[in-house]
Write a protein that holds these residues in place. Structure first.
Motif, PDB file in Angstrom:
ATOM      1  N   SER A 151       7.746   9.012  -1.614  1.00  0.00           N
ATOM      2  CA  SER A 151       7.445   8.705  -2.415  1.00  0.00           C
ATOM      3  C   SER A 151       7.138   6.995  -0.958  1.00  0.00           C
ATOM      4  O   SER A 151       8.350   6.061  -0.876  1.00  0.00           O
ATOM      5  N   ILE A 152       6.235   6.470  -0.926  1.00  0.00           N
ATOM      6  CA  ILE A 152       5.661   4.783  -0.464  1.00  0.00           C
ATOM      7  C   ILE A 152       5.467   3.811  -1.716  1.00  0.00           C
ATOM      8  O   ILE A 152       3.970   4.520  -2.283  1.00  0.00           O
ATOM      9  N   SER A 153       5.802   2.896  -1.436  1.00  0.00           N
ATOM     10  CA  SER A 153       5.031   1.917  -2.030  1.00  0.00           C
ATOM     11  C   SER A 153       3.365   1.519  -1.679  1.00  0.00           C
ATOM     12  O   SER A 153       3.206   1.975  -0.516  1.00  0.00           O
ATOM     13  N   VAL A 154       2.554   1.003  -3.263  1.00  0.00           N
ATOM     14  CA  VAL A 154       0.970   1.030  -2.390  1.00  0.00           C
ATOM     15  C   VAL A 154       1.376  -0.326  -1.646  1.00  0.00           C
ATOM     16  O   VAL A 154       0.888  -0.602  -0.992  1.00  0.00           O
ATOM     17  N   GLN A 208      10.246  -0.942   5.501  1.00  0.00           N
ATOM     18  CA  GLN A 208      10.142  -0.043   4.091  1.00  0.00           C
ATOM     19  C   GLN A 208      10.286   0.915   3.801  1.00  0.00           C
ATOM     20  O   GLN A 208      10.124   2.175   3.474  1.00  0.00           O
ATOM     21  N   LEU A 209       9.501   1.385   5.088  1.00  0.00           N
ATOM     22  CA  LEU A 209       9.123   3.264   5.528  1.00  0.00           C
ATOM     23  C   LEU A 209      10.999   4.131   6.151  1.00  0.00           C
ATOM     24  O   LEU A 209      11.596   3.397   7.019  1.00  0.00           O
ATOM     25  N   PRO A 210      10.886   4.872   5.532  1.00  0.00           N
ATOM     26  CA  PRO A 210      12.061   6.020   6.586  1.00  0.00           C
ATOM     27  C   PRO A 210      12.420   5.646   8.281  1.00  0.00           C
ATOM     28  O   PRO A 210      11.306   5.435   9.027  1.00  0.00           O
ATOM     29  N   MET A 227      -5.948   8.131  10.721  1.00  0.00           N
ATOM     30  CA  MET A 227      -4.708   7.402  10.497  1.00  0.00           C
ATOM     31  C   MET A 227      -3.901   8.694   9.764  1.00  0.00           C
ATOM     32  O   MET A 227      -4.729   9.345   9.159  1.00  0.00           O
ATOM     33  N   LYS A 228      -3.180   8.761  10.621  1.00  0.00           N
ATOM     34  CA  LYS A 228      -1.659   9.853   9.980  1.00  0.00           C
ATOM     35  C   LYS A 228       0.115   9.116   9.546  1.00  0.00           C
ATOM     36  O   LYS A 228      -0.635   8.182  10.555  1.00  0.00           O
ATOM     37  N   PHE A 229       0.737   9.348   9.240  1.00  0.00           N
ATOM     38  CA  PHE A 229       1.765   9.124   9.047  1.00  0.00           C
ATOM     39  C   PHE A 229       2.755  10.513   9.745  1.00  0.00           C
ATOM     40  O   PHE A 229       2.186  11.706  10.086  1.00  0.00           O
TER      41      PHE A 229
END
Length: 98
Positions: free
Chosen positions: A5-8, A56-58, A81-83
């Motif tokens: 989960s990633i915050s908006v 705040q990302l892993p 764009m991608k993680f």
């Protein structure tokens, strides 16, 4: 696949061109289909990557933005764009003994 989960707020910071620059980690080259000294063939492009890391990302998660040009090597635009997950690699270099 891992659930995450990633915050908006974090997503908005990374997706906004005005705030994501402070999280830039590295840049890299991708496909090079248009030579520097003349125009390429129709459908060819040059590609570059930018990697962003928000605190705040892993630890191993990065935002990758792929930029492409047109067949003239101009008009750079965001293609994707991608993680992505960052993984360490070991490279062995063989050097002569002096």
């Amino acid at each position: 696949m891992k659930k995450l989960s990633i915050s908006v707020e974090v997503l908005n910071e990374l997706l906004s061109s005005s705030t994501r620059r402070k999280y830039l980690v590295t840049k890299g080259d991708g496909h090079k289909g248009v030579p520097e000294d003349y125009e390429g063939y129709q459908g060819e492009y040059n590609e570059t990557f930018e990697y962003y890391k928000h605190p705040q990302l892993p630890e191993s998660l990065f935002l990758q933005i792929t930029y492409r040009t047109d067949s003239y090597g101009d008009n750079n635009y965001i293609h994707e764009m991608k993680f992505v997950e960052g993984k360490e690699k070991t490279i062995t270099v063989y050097e002569p003994i002096i």
